[in-house]
Design an enzyme around this catalytic site. Structure first.
Site, PDB file in Angstrom:
ATOM      1  CD  GLU A  37      46.545  41.659  54.260  1.00  0.00           C
ATOM      2  OE1 GLU A  37      45.929  40.686  53.762  1.00  0.00           O
ATOM      3  OE2 GLU A  37      47.307  41.542  55.230  1.00  0.00           O
ATOM      4  CE1 TYR A 120      42.474  38.551  56.001  1.00  0.00           C
ATOM      5  CE2 TYR A 120      42.976  39.603  53.897  1.00  0.00           C
ATOM      6  CZ  TYR A 120      43.393  39.000  55.074  1.00  0.00           C
ATOM      7  OH  TYR A 120      44.729  38.870  55.326  1.00  0.00           O
ATOM      8  CG  ASP A 138      43.375  34.111  56.217  1.00  0.00           C
ATOM      9  OD1 ASP A 138      43.204  33.519  57.320  1.00  0.00           O
ATOM     10  OD2 ASP A 138      44.501  34.220  55.685  1.00  0.00           O
TER      11      ASP A 138
END
Length: 297
Positions: A37, A120, A138
């Site tokens: 990520e 996020y 996102d």
């Protein structure tokens, strides 16, 4: 109120059509997902996959990275871009070791407290590593929700609290189903409901999409102005880092002077690297990657 029909349709599509990405394989741990990520931020998947595989081969757990130097993290980051992420990821690994015994935490508040982990990333790890029910939002997810539910062609450049609320309302109640739906929304936006050339004919929710029903066209211009690279301080920083990554000790100032013709811009870029903790001076005339050797007095 949640819309299980929407989430179910997208999730079923995802189970049949999801890209075969290494961080999605069964049994992949939370550390590997966290690394993916961080790397995927502002970086295409095709560039991330080999970097992610090399990173995990060298540092398969947070403790391994925490015990290595910032310089090695910067070297391994290579040309992924935004190398400050490498330093922050190492700081994150150190915090995981210090605060959580080397295990990536599963609580959202603890994830949010880690260095370099924002709204996020924390929710993505909680959902994709631990199967929890959190809105993972996102750019791709915002676009899908904005079009399919709100009937607007574009969601704008930044995530707002309202985007988290709107996405959470679409998630199934069961945590595992919600985590699957979060991944499915993201994939749909990445490969089908794209910004400029959406593939509506193969979209699993085309028949119920509010944007399609409205008849509005996709935006023709970029949501945000593309960032220029050539000639910018960012390019100069990259050139300086390339020299320092390939060196095993201090690099004389004279050698760095050769990478860019503009003395003022080069000095500004080098000073920025020092401020960001990527580079450190050695004496008055040399520089090295941060932590690449004995402590600087």
């Amino acid at each position: 109120m949640s819309d299980p029909t929407f989430a179910t349709q997208v999730s079923r599509w995802y189970e049949r059509n999801a890209r075969d990405l290494p961080w999605r394989k069964p049994g992949i741990g939370a550390w590997a997902i966290l690394v993916s990520e961080v790397m995927l931020q502002q970086t295409p998947v095709v560039r991330v996959v080999p970097a992610w595989e090399a990173w995990l081969a060298r540092w398969p757990e947070p403790r391994a990275l925490a015990e290595d130097t910032p310089a090695e993290a910067i070297r391994m980051w290579g040309r992924l871009g935004y190398p400050r992420r490498a330093v922050r990821l190492r700081e994150c690994a150190a915090a995981i070791v210090e605060r959580h015994g080397g295990v990536v935490p599963d609580r959202l508040d603890q994830l949010l407290a880690l260095p370099g982990v924002g709204t996020y990333t924390a929710r993505a790890v909680a959902a994709f590593a631990y199967g929890q029910r959190h809105p993972v939002v996102d750019t791709n997810v915002r676009r899908v929700v904005c079009r399919a539910i709100a009937g607007e062609p574009d969601a704008g450049p930044t995530t707002r609290p309202a985007d988290l609320v709107a996405t959470e309302e679409l998630l199934p109640i069961e945590p595992a189903d919600a985590a699957l739906a979060s991944a499915a929304f993201m994939e749909l936006g990445a490969v089908v409901c794209t910004a400029r050339a959406p593939r509506c004919a193969i979209c699993p929710v085309e028949s119920s999409c509010a944007w399609r029903a409205s008849g509005q066209a996709a935006p023709t211009g970029p949501t945000r102005r593309p960032q220029r690279y050539a000639g910018t301080d960012r390019q100069v920083r990259g050139l300086l880092l390339a020299v320092l990554r390939e060196s095993t000790g201090p690099v004389p100032h004279q050698r760095l002077d050769q990478v860019w013709h503009d003395d003022v811009q080069r000095a500004r870029a080098l000073a920025g690297l020092v401020t960001d903790g990527l580079v450190e001076p050695v004496g008055e005339e040399s520089f090295r990657l941060a932590g690449d050797g004995p402590a600087v007095p």
